[in-house]
Design a protein around this motif. Sequence first.
Motif, PDB file in Angstrom:
ATOM      1  N   MET A 261       0.849  -1.168   0.000  1.00 40.66           N
ATOM      2  CA  MET A 261       0.000   0.000   0.000  1.00 40.66           C
ATOM      3  C   MET A 261       0.895   1.232   0.000  1.00 40.66           C
ATOM      4  SD  MET A 261      -3.014  -1.087   2.620  1.00 40.66           S
ATOM      5  CE  MET A 261      -1.991  -1.933   3.809  1.00 40.66           C
ATOM      6  N   SER A 262       0.923   1.859  -1.128  1.00 38.70           N
ATOM      7  CA  SER A 262       1.827   2.990  -1.298  1.00 38.70           C
ATOM      8  C   SER A 262       1.218   4.291  -0.791  1.00 38.70           C
ATOM      9  CB  SER A 262       2.185   3.131  -2.776  1.00 38.70           C
ATOM     10  OG  SER A 262       1.054   3.525  -3.512  1.00 38.70           O
TER      11      SER A 262
ATOM     12  N   PRO B 289       1.351   7.164  -2.413  1.00 39.90           N
ATOM     13  CA  PRO B 289       0.570   7.812  -3.479  1.00 39.90           C
ATOM     14  C   PRO B 289      -0.850   7.252  -3.586  1.00 39.90           C
ATOM     15  CG  PRO B 289       2.773   7.320  -4.280  1.00 39.90           C
ATOM     16  CD  PRO B 289       2.633   6.656  -2.932  1.00 39.90           C
ATOM     17  N   ALA B 290      -1.008   5.944  -3.386  1.00 42.07           N
ATOM     18  CA  ALA B 290      -2.348   5.348  -3.455  1.00 42.07           C
ATOM     19  C   ALA B 290      -3.230   5.894  -2.342  1.00 42.07           C
ATOM     20  CB  ALA B 290      -2.255   3.829  -3.380  1.00 42.07           C
TER      21      ALA B 290
ATOM     22  N   LYS C 254      -4.278   9.429  -3.150  1.00 45.71           N
ATOM     23  CA  LYS C 254      -5.372   9.470  -4.130  1.00 45.71           C
ATOM     24  C   LYS C 254      -6.698   9.072  -3.495  1.00 45.71           C
ATOM     25  CE  LYS C 254      -2.547   8.800  -8.189  1.00 45.71           C
ATOM     26  NZ  LYS C 254      -2.905   9.551  -9.358  1.00 45.71           N
TER      27      LYS C 254
ATOM     28  N   PHE D  82      -8.171   5.813 -10.698  1.00 45.45           N
ATOM     29  CA  PHE D  82      -7.437   5.114  -9.646  1.00 45.45           C
ATOM     30  C   PHE D  82      -7.258   3.647 -10.029  1.00 45.45           C
ATOM     31  CE2 PHE D  82      -7.229   2.678  -5.694  1.00 45.45           C
ATOM     32  CZ  PHE D  82      -6.249   3.347  -4.995  1.00 45.45           C
TER      33      PHE D  82
ATOM     34  N   ASP E 128      -5.070   3.133 -13.240  1.00 39.91           N
ATOM     35  CA  ASP E 128      -3.644   3.351 -12.982  1.00 39.91           C
ATOM     36  C   ASP E 128      -3.005   2.171 -12.258  1.00 39.91           C
ATOM     37  OD1 ASP E 128      -3.712   5.805 -14.233  1.00 39.91           O
ATOM     38  OD2 ASP E 128      -3.771   6.977 -12.382  1.00 39.91           O
TER      39      ASP E 128
ATOM     40  N   HIS F  62      -3.576   1.064  -9.170  1.00 35.90           N
ATOM     41  CA  HIS F  62      -3.432   1.154  -7.713  1.00 35.90           C
ATOM     42  C   HIS F  62      -4.255   0.047  -7.064  1.00 35.90           C
ATOM     43  CE1 HIS F  62      -1.333   4.943  -7.856  1.00 35.90           C
ATOM     44  NE2 HIS F  62      -2.271   5.437  -8.638  1.00 35.90           N
ATOM     45  N   SER F  63      -3.749  -0.467  -5.968  1.00 36.17           N
ATOM     46  CA  SER F  63      -4.488  -1.513  -5.270  1.00 36.17           C
ATOM     47  C   SER F  63      -4.318  -1.356  -3.776  1.00 36.17           C
ATOM     48  CB  SER F  63      -4.003  -2.897  -5.692  1.00 36.17           C
ATOM     49  OG  SER F  63      -4.696  -3.885  -4.967  1.00 36.17           O
ATOM     50  N   LEU F  64      -5.422  -1.442  -3.090  1.00 34.16           N
ATOM     51  CA  LEU F  64      -5.439  -1.447  -1.634  1.00 34.16           C
ATOM     52  C   LEU F  64      -6.255  -2.659  -1.193  1.00 34.16           C
ATOM     53  CD1 LEU F  64      -5.963   2.374  -1.148  1.00 34.16           C
ATOM     54  CD2 LEU F  64      -3.864   1.102  -0.765  1.00 34.16           C
TER      55      LEU F  64
ATOM     56  N   ASP G 265     -10.321  -1.681  -2.206  1.00 28.74           N
ATOM     57  CA  ASP G 265     -10.593  -2.044  -3.601  1.00 28.74           C
ATOM     58  C   ASP G 265     -12.032  -2.502  -3.780  1.00 28.74           C
ATOM     59  OD1 ASP G 265      -7.959  -1.480  -4.181  1.00 28.74           O
ATOM     60  OD2 ASP G 265      -7.439  -3.497  -4.829  1.00 28.74           O
TER      61      ASP G 265
END
Length: 95
Positions: A1-2, A4-5, A8, A28, A31, A33-35, A62
């Motif tokens: 989990m970054s 930047p994510a 956003k 999101f 791009d 991104h994943s959470l 997500d």
Amino acid sequence: MSKPAFKKIGQIFTSGTLQQKHQQISLFMEDGHSLLYSGDVSWEVTFPSANKIMTGDAESIDHALFQIMDLLEEAMKTLNPLTEILLDMQEKSPA
């Protein structure tokens, strides 16, 4: 989990129009991104002009985003895409 994510996600879960929020969530996901492993969450979409609140639970951010996207797509069938909404999300406490 970054970071930047999460930044956003913080921008998504604010007020805006149906169209803006739909676009932000779409971008999101597009791009990459994943959470997915973020843990259980509760989400809320408020339609102030209609005095309506929609809520849900999901096993990750997500999954919550997919649920909210479906809700927004359905809402845009009957509401003006420029309708103001407010998105909110909270981590669920462990049982």
